[in-house]
Design a protein around this motif. Structure first.
Motif, mmCIF file in Angstrom:
data_model
loop_
_atom_site.group_PDB
_atom_site.id
_atom_site.type_symbol
_atom_site.label_atom_id
_atom_site.label_comp_id
_atom_site.label_asym_id
_atom_site.label_seq_id
_atom_site.Cartn_x
_atom_site.Cartn_y
_atom_site.Cartn_z
ATOM 1 N N TYR A 154 9.900 18.912 50.201
ATOM 2 C CA TYR A 154 10.132 18.229 48.923
ATOM 3 C C TYR A 154 11.555 17.686 48.809
ATOM 4 O O TYR A 154 11.789 16.692 48.117
ATOM 5 N N TYR A 155 12.504 18.331 49.456
ATOM 6 C CA TYR A 155 13.889 17.878 49.343
ATOM 7 C C TYR A 155 14.087 16.480 49.918
ATOM 8 O O TYR A 155 15.065 15.804 49.589
ATOM 9 N N ALA A 156 13.147 16.049 50.791
ATOM 10 C CA ALA A 156 13.202 14.693 51.343
ATOM 11 C C ALA A 156 12.125 13.794 50.745
ATOM 12 O O ALA A 156 11.936 12.662 51.204
ATOM 13 N N LEU A 157 11.405 14.269 49.714
ATOM 14 C CA LEU A 157 10.329 13.503 49.082
ATOM 15 C C LEU A 157 10.904 12.668 47.941
ATOM 16 O O LEU A 157 11.470 13.225 46.988
ATOM 17 N N PRO A 158 10.786 11.327 47.992
ATOM 18 C CA PRO A 158 11.405 10.471 46.964
ATOM 19 C C PRO A 158 10.991 10.827 45.541
ATOM 20 O O PRO A 158 11.840 10.881 44.643
ATOM 21 N N ALA A 159 9.707 11.057 45.298
ATOM 22 C CA ALA A 159 9.245 11.359 43.937
ATOM 23 C C ALA A 159 9.852 12.669 43.431
ATOM 24 O O ALA A 159 10.251 12.785 42.263
ATOM 25 N N PHE A 160 9.926 13.663 44.283
ATOM 26 C CA PHE A 160 10.506 14.950 43.904
ATOM 27 C C PHE A 160 12.003 14.810 43.654
ATOM 28 O O PHE A 160 12.551 15.399 42.707
ATOM 29 N N GLN A 161 12.662 14.029 44.500
ATOM 30 C CA GLN A 161 14.104 13.805 44.326
ATOM 31 C C GLN A 161 14.396 13.148 42.981
ATOM 32 O O GLN A 161 15.354 13.523 42.289
ATOM 33 N N GLN A 162 13.587 12.176 42.609
ATOM 34 C CA GLN A 162 13.815 11.478 41.335
ATOM 35 C C GLN A 162 13.515 12.385 40.143
ATOM 36 O O GLN A 162 14.167 12.276 39.106
ATOM 37 N N ARG A 163 12.536 13.293 40.286
ATOM 38 C CA ARG A 163 12.159 14.148 39.167
ATOM 39 C C ARG A 163 13.167 15.273 38.936
ATOM 40 O O ARG A 163 13.511 15.613 37.803
ATOM 41 N N TYR A 164 13.655 15.858 40.008
ATOM 42 C CA TYR A 164 14.494 17.047 39.876
ATOM 43 C C TYR A 164 15.933 16.855 40.376
ATOM 44 O O TYR A 164 16.737 17.791 40.284
ATOM 45 N N GLY A 165 16.252 15.673 40.926
ATOM 46 C CA GLY A 165 17.558 15.481 41.542
ATOM 47 C C GLY A 165 18.549 14.696 40.713
ATOM 48 O O GLY A 165 18.298 14.349 39.554
ATOM 49 N N ASN A 166 19.689 14.413 41.331
ATOM 50 C CA ASN A 166 20.765 13.617 40.732
ATOM 51 C C ASN A 166 20.972 12.354 41.547
ATOM 52 O O ASN A 166 20.742 12.326 42.758
ATOM 53 N N TYR A 167 21.445 11.304 40.873
ATOM 54 C CA TYR A 167 21.682 10.024 41.551
ATOM 55 C C TYR A 167 23.116 10.033 42.082
ATOM 56 O O TYR A 167 24.082 9.982 41.326
ATOM 57 N N VAL A 168 23.253 10.100 43.422
ATOM 58 C CA VAL A 168 24.571 10.216 44.047
ATOM 59 C C VAL A 168 24.661 9.224 45.200
ATOM 60 O O VAL A 168 23.789 9.206 46.076
ATOM 61 N N GLY A 169 25.709 8.388 45.179
ATOM 62 C CA GLY A 169 25.945 7.469 46.294
ATOM 63 C C GLY A 169 24.833 6.492 46.531
ATOM 64 O O GLY A 169 24.537 6.150 47.683
ATOM 65 N N GLY A 170 24.178 6.059 45.470
ATOM 66 C CA GLY A 170 23.122 5.058 45.605
ATOM 67 C C GLY A 170 21.758 5.622 45.952
ATOM 68 O O GLY A 170 20.840 4.850 46.253
ATOM 69 N N LYS A 171 21.586 6.949 45.916
ATOM 70 C CA LYS A 171 20.271 7.532 46.196
ATOM 71 C C LYS A 171 20.121 8.849 45.448
ATOM 72 O O LYS A 171 21.098 9.476 45.036
ATOM 73 N N TRP A 172 18.846 9.250 45.283
ATOM 74 C CA TRP A 172 18.547 10.492 44.587
ATOM 75 C C TRP A 172 18.674 11.667 45.561
ATOM 76 O O TRP A 172 18.174 11.620 46.683
ATOM 77 N N VAL A 173 19.325 12.736 45.111
ATOM 78 C CA VAL A 173 19.566 13.907 45.957
ATOM 79 C C VAL A 173 19.350 15.177 45.134
ATOM 80 O O VAL A 173 19.830 15.263 43.992
ATOM 81 N N ILE A 174 18.610 16.138 45.707
ATOM 82 C CA ILE A 174 18.501 17.446 45.079
ATOM 83 C C ILE A 174 19.820 18.181 45.319
ATOM 84 O O ILE A 174 20.244 18.326 46.470
ATOM 85 N N PRO A 175 20.523 18.627 44.271
ATOM 86 C CA PRO A 175 21.807 19.309 44.463
ATOM 87 C C PRO A 175 21.686 20.474 45.440
ATOM 88 O O PRO A 175 20.703 21.228 45.423
#
Length: 538
Positions: free
Chosen positions: A81-102
């Motif tokens: 999930y940490y590399a899944l775009p939908a999961f990153q957007q739901r639970y992550g932060n927008y950093v450096g032009g992309k969504w990332v799970i902290p």
């Protein structure tokens, strides 16, 4: 027991045992009269003959290990999930032009499963396993997992998701304890290694299914990309509840509870022999002797007993061999999808290669059954550890080559090395570890010994979960394949330990294994001892 009788020495010579000097030094294991017939019979029983004689045991051992599929499926899905775009957007932060799970939440969620296993193995599994037996304990644990999946499925925040993972880890800590001990106690001697290592196949199957499911949904950008994989976990719960009430109880547990008539009935039902009741009576007699021998050596069955006398050595082997699964480079397989992405591969290719590595692991586990049967546990474990160390150093060297990661050939070479690592891991130390858990521990302390090993492994897993995201993520250390140098160095130490401490238990009954540990026999000398059941038949 030493053998100085010239007649007995001549008998050994006639059977092909020429090293009479070694036997005079005490290299003969004198088994009890009650178990001699069964010991001799199990030593002679071939692999395929055992399968045809005890097909019901094979089926039930395979069925009762199904919960391990669910454990590894959940861990694999969360890692992917940490590399899944939908999961990153739901639970992550927008950093450096992309969504990332902290990284801190990646560590916390991964740590939640391990933290739950510590509590679950020591506090949830051990006591009810001894009190109520494996069948009823497993049933309640699976029912609890159903509720944990609801929490994961309906979680709206990463905090709620963390709670679901923590609770599921707490419950799943009981699965490995019960499943491995059940398989080792129920299976006949020629099948014990295969049916114990089947737990590893279940683990690989869970990883394979988890990776395949996330790969199928990785292109979706809505919430169902991660919710459907959560919901799929319910399938094995339903299957389990349909059949669990028909499962037999562990005969060793029944013997320990002085319910030998029920143990005989269970083994009679499971035997495919024409003299099934007599066969069951003989096997129960051997269980009684083993249980009595261990009771005389240590009357207590508390956790403290795992660290006293010969049991301390047995616990050490189970614990360290389990720790190697965490710190021996297997963490790179758990982060394979993210590892491939950080190496510069497109997300789709990263998922595909990760799925391929799980396929390699599946094939490796199947292959291990045939190797285990022929070469035994010690040889396969030790030399597998050496091979894995070499792969890890190659992965590290590729990462420091010129033009990496811009050179596609180096990226894919590194991916191939990780896939080969998965293959070798799962036909060597991966499956052998489950066999060691079931064979090295004493029958009276088996559940507690496995629980201790699982809990300590989980503690080391927590440190691994905290460090891996910081080691691998691009916004922190960004080690990529250089982590191979770290794990390769650790594996050098683990390989040296394995050669010194892992004994050969292939073809040994539990009674014989108890004798070898009571004598303090060195690991390299286990295979030099011969049971007198091999030369004296009633």
């Amino acid at each position: 027991m030493a053998s100085n009788d010239p007649t007995q020495i001549q008998t050994f010579q006639s059977k092909g045992f020429d090293d009479t000097v070694e036997f005079e030094k005490g290299r003969v294991l004198a088994v009890s009269d009650e178990s001699r017939a069964v010991t001799n019979e199990e030593h002679k029983l071939g692999l395929f003959e055992a399968v045809s004689t005890y097909p019901k045991i094979v089926i039930w051992c395979m069925f009762l290990c199904l919960p391990i599929i669910g454990i590894q499926y959940d861990q694999t899905v969360m890692g992917a999930y940490y590399a899944l775009p939908a999961f990153q957007q739901r639970y992550g932060n927008y950093v450096g032009g992309k969504w990332v799970i902290p990284a801190q939440w990646q560590s916390a969620i991964s740590m939640a499963g391990y933290l739950g296993q510590v509590i679950g193995a020591l506090g949830v599994a051990a006591w009810p396993l001894d009190r109520f037996g494996p069948r009823r304990t497993l049933t309640v644990a699976v029912a609890a997992v159903v509720g944990c999946i609801f929490i994961q499925f309906f979680s709206q925040t990463i905090e709620v998701l963390y709670v679901g993972e923590l609770l599921q880890g707490l419950v799943s800590g009981s699965f490995i304890v019960i499943c491995v001990s059940y398989a080792s106690e129920l299976s006949p001697l020629p099948l014990r290694g295969i049916l114990s290592s089947y737990a590893n196949l279940c683990a690989v199957t869970g990883q394979f299914i988890g990776t395949g499911v996330t790969f199928a949904f990785q292109s979706r950008l809505d919430q169902w990309a991660y919710r459907i994989p959560f919901a799929i976990q319910w399938w094995w719960c339903i299957i389990y509840f349909i059949f669990i009430w028909f499962a037999p109880e562990s005969p060793y547990w029944l013997v320990r509870k002085d319910r030998e008539d029920e143990a005989v009935a269970v083994l009679t039902r499971l035997s495919g022999r024409h003299d099934s009741q007599q066969d069951a009576l003989r096997r129960v007699a051997m269980m009684r002797v083993t249980n009595q021998m261990e009771k005389e050596a240590s009357s207590s069955t508390t956790f403290a007993e795992c660290f006293r006398g010969p049991n301390l050595r047995r616990t050490e082997i189970c614990v360290v061999a389990y720790i190697i699964q965490v710190w021996g480079g297997a963490a790179l397989m758990g982060y394979s999808t993210l590892f491939f992405e950080l190496a510069g591969l497109p997300s789709k290719n990263a998922f595909a290669l990760s799925l391929g590595s799980k396929g390699f692991a599946f094939a490796g586990t199947i292959l291990s059954w045939f190797i285990l049967w022929r070469v035994g546990r010690r040889t396969l474990y030790c030399w597998g550890q050496v091979a894995l160390t070499c792969f890890l150093f190659v992965i590290g060297i590729l990462d420091v080559m010129p033009n990496y990661p811009s050179h596609p050939g180096l990226q894919y070479s590194q991916a191939v090395m990780l896939m080969l690592f998965a293959f070798v891991y799962d036909f060597s130390i991966g499956p052998v570890e489950y066999v060691l858990l079931g064979e090295i521990s004493s029958t009276r302390l088996r559940g507690k010994t496995i629980a201790v090993a699982l809990a300590i492994k989980a503690v080391f897993g927590i440190t691994n979960s905290v460090s891996m995201p910081y080691m691998m993520n691009s916004d922190h250390a960004n080690m990529r394949g250089k982590a191979g140098f770290l794990f390769g160095g650790l594996n050098l130490l683990f390989a040296a330990w394995a050669f010194m401490r892992i004994p050969e238990t292939k073809g040994r009954t539990f009674e014989e294994i108890d004798m070898l540990f009571e004598r303090g026999v060195k690991a390299k000398d286990f295979s030099k001892y011969v049971s007198d059941a091999d030369v004296h038949q009633e």
